[in-house]
Scaffold this motif. Structure first.
Motif, short mmCIF file in Angstrom:
data_model
loop_
_atom_site.label_atom_id
_atom_site.label_comp_id
_atom_site.label_asym_id
_atom_site.label_seq_id
_atom_site.Cartn_x
_atom_site.Cartn_y
_atom_site.Cartn_z
N PHE A 118 0.88 -1.12 -0.20
CA PHE A 118 0.12 0.01 0.00
C PHE A 118 0.73 1.25 -0.10
CE2 PHE A 118 -2.14 3.02 2.78
CZ PHE A 118 -3.26 3.44 2.04
N SER A 119 2.03 1.26 0.89
CA SER A 119 2.80 2.42 1.02
C SER A 119 3.39 2.54 -0.44
CB SER A 119 3.72 2.25 1.92
OG SER A 119 3.22 1.94 3.25
N ASP A 120 4.06 1.55 -1.15
CA ASP A 120 4.66 1.59 -2.36
C ASP A 120 3.69 2.14 -3.21
OD1 ASP A 120 7.10 0.66 -1.31
OD2 ASP A 120 6.87 -1.25 -2.30
N GLY A 121 2.32 1.85 -3.30
CA GLY A 121 1.59 2.40 -4.31
C GLY A 121 1.26 3.80 -4.31
N ILE A 122 1.08 4.30 -2.86
CA ILE A 122 1.02 5.66 -2.54
C ILE A 122 2.25 6.35 -3.02
CG2 ILE A 122 1.09 7.41 -0.69
CD1 ILE A 122 -1.52 6.47 -0.32
N PHE A 123 3.63 5.97 -2.90
CA PHE A 123 4.88 6.60 -3.36
C PHE A 123 4.80 6.72 -4.84
CE2 PHE A 123 6.86 5.75 0.73
CZ PHE A 123 7.52 6.97 0.90
N ALA A 124 4.40 5.51 -5.44
CA ALA A 124 4.55 5.43 -6.78
C ALA A 124 3.66 6.45 -7.62
CB ALA A 124 3.92 4.11 -7.42
N VAL A 125 2.33 6.43 -7.13
CA VAL A 125 1.00 7.33 -7.66
C VAL A 125 1.60 9.00 -7.26
CG1 VAL A 125 -1.26 7.92 -7.74
CG2 VAL A 125 -0.39 5.86 -7.28
N ALA A 126 2.12 9.15 -6.28
CA ALA A 126 2.47 10.59 -5.67
C ALA A 126 3.62 10.95 -6.65
CB ALA A 126 2.74 10.72 -4.34
N LEU A 138 2.36 8.91 5.12
CA LEU A 138 1.97 8.88 3.57
C LEU A 138 1.17 10.05 3.32
CD1 LEU A 138 1.12 5.07 3.46
CD2 LEU A 138 3.30 6.33 2.58
N CYS A 188 1.33 12.12 -0.09
CA CYS A 188 0.37 12.40 -0.90
C CYS A 188 0.17 13.84 -1.07
CB CYS A 188 -0.92 11.97 -0.57
SG CYS A 188 -1.15 10.21 -0.77
#
Lengths: 209, 209, 209, 209
Positions: free
Chosen positions: B16-24, B96, B100
């Motif tokens: 989930f954290s990687d997803g947040i980082f990747a999108v941001a 996170l 974001c």
């Protein structure tokens, strides 16, 4: 995930990289603007405006295919990677930055497909991403000592990434003469893939995607 | 994933954290606006407008690098984590949230690179994210009892995150005098990294990224 | 992830595909524009404008459901896949490109729900995605030799994807007569699902989602 | 991922869900618009405009926290899930649709924080997401036969999700009297969490996040 190794470092690098690729490739669709019909909300008008978006759609397709092929290369790199060092981590971040950047030149090309500057800017950006991918393969795979067979696969991907960049760089002087000729020249990329596959031969070809 | 442990709690936190980082990090590219040429659709005009986007592109690069380095730190934290508690979960969500948020100050800086307010707002936002990262390291890694060696790695990352924040906070009074000096001062961050690596010494350096 | 197989190739394909699906489905919400009230910032005005967004919201729901059902099919395909070849990789990329594209026709439909052209363009885009999904099932699952039982599951999904496309294609001539009848005709998709489940019978139904 | 079970079905559901959550939570930042200073590009003007974005920033924070807490609940649900059926899959898709939708009411609230309609629309959307989460817990966890201890955890999360919805629903009549009172009333959610933790007691509290 066993208790004594709760998180594979490599696993998070690929998960994070996949996330970046997935988001960047999906954001490309935002470069195709929904037509603003203003007060003339007729079918004839919307049809004409949708025809106008064809260059944007082609730009979306080209960027998606190129970044998709870069992803296949990246996937193959970390599939065979058993270890990684700090240089690989930082080069990977640099490469991912060039991938995240792609929606911007794609948007410029989608807005101004007939302008030489847009084509040159797009080609230069994609060439830069290709060179960075070649650098990543070199840092992560070719540079460390490996068996000779492994090295051939690494060299194949370095040559493939540099060759993709070369096609884009070559299209820059072409664009000064003809914008559409420059765009068509990008179709040489898959041809180039076939040629280097022949050069590297059957044993490498079996291992690559 | 074995049947008796179908889902590692830690695995989903990092995914989930990687997803947040990747999108941001990918959304940062949206802060670079495609130039609107209006009726003057000429190459000269597009070239001039692309030159105008250079501050936006630099803002994209700075934010990408800082958030990327925060990601490396976050990755390292959960790589060594064997367990986590409720405080870690909530502090991670807080951290996170600051990640974001980054596309907003980056967009403000991209639009108004010459305004002191934009530079101060950007620096304050990035400093806040750094302090939150230090807090997360403290809550998740330093606070629980660990072997002395582990604690040194945790302290290294706390100092590194606080130091990054300190550079951004220091740039705020600098921005009141000179906006460009403030922006250049952010280049002190990698220098700071080298310095604290020397202080913490070789044995810690071997374990960090 | 054991040391001798640091990264499952299949794992990254599904992780990357899930990322594309997740981003494309979330971006659909951007097709619902926040109303611009201008100077008339009253509750009555905002209520009227929110009512105007109902077609956009319905478009969001339809696209979300169709893409969600495509995801369930994709998940089932790679759940039973033990191996994959180059053709599967490239067909998967083609399919993901049609998924990434969906936010654009959804945005066009959201802006011009009453125009035949918008409905036709949307239906054609969704039909194209369905045909590509059927192709992916054929390439990845039906084409390689399998036990007869497996083949029946593969054929079920091929028929389901082609049937979804058929409903969208059929709605195109309907849209020339009545735009709203065309949109209602899409509700035939779940009915179609029930029918083919009956035809394929209980043993297949137990294996599909 | 062993060869005889190449892809955990449950693993992809959580990976896909995490992706949706991550993208939806990051897209929330887009509801904070970069101020357009027009021709008055002064520090005083930018400062005033940034102060104007405070309601947008608060809306971002509220949505991020609520969706983050919903994510913690979703994570807990699939952490204990050993199996799942078709009803769980479809209810999960429905719940994810309500999560993907959140950026829209957040954007409406960010633009018109003083209008009753915006507050009511936001509260109704968040309440709907909470009810759907309760339904998902019921379908996936409470409905199947379980040991009594497990059932208490499931009931805790059903009550928590319904309670969150109840706070949002209650704020709707409050908004008809006072918009700001309605927004402050959402702060009752964490208070409510503490209360039901006390009611369910120590043994459940140890298992929840």
């Amino acid at each position: 995930m066993a208790d004594d190794q709760p998180e594979s470092g490599l696993g998070r690098i690929t998960a994070f990289s996949d996330g970046i690729f997935a988001v960047a490739m999906t954001l490309l669709v935002l470069s195709i603007a929904v037509p603003d019909l203003g007060s003339a909300q007729t079918d004839a008008n919307l049809q004409a405006r949708l025809v106008d978006t064809i260059p944007s759609i082609l730009g979306f397709v080209i960027s998606f295919v190129v970044v998709g092929v870069y992803w296949l290369s990246h996937r193959r790199l970390f599939q065979s990677a058993h270890d990684y060092d700090r240089a690989t981590l930082y080069t990977n971040l640099l490469f991912l930055m060039t991938i995240c950047f792609v929606p911007f030149p794609t948007g410029v090309l989608a807005h101004y497909p007939e302008l030489t500057t847009a084509v040159v800017f797009y080609a230069a950006s994609m060439a830069f991403a290709g060179v960075t991918l070649a650098l990543l393969w070199w840092v992560a795979d070719v540079r460390p000592a490996h068996a000779i067979e492994r090295r051939r696969v690494g060299r194949y991907y370095v040559v493939r990434a540099l060759g993709t960049s070369l096609v884009f760089v070559t299209s820059i002087p072409v664009a000064l003469v003809s914008v559409s000729a420059a765009r068509y020249s990008w179709l040489a990329i898959p041809v180039f893939f076939v040629i280097i596959s022949r050069i590297f031969g059957r044993d490498v070809l079996r291992e690559v995607t």
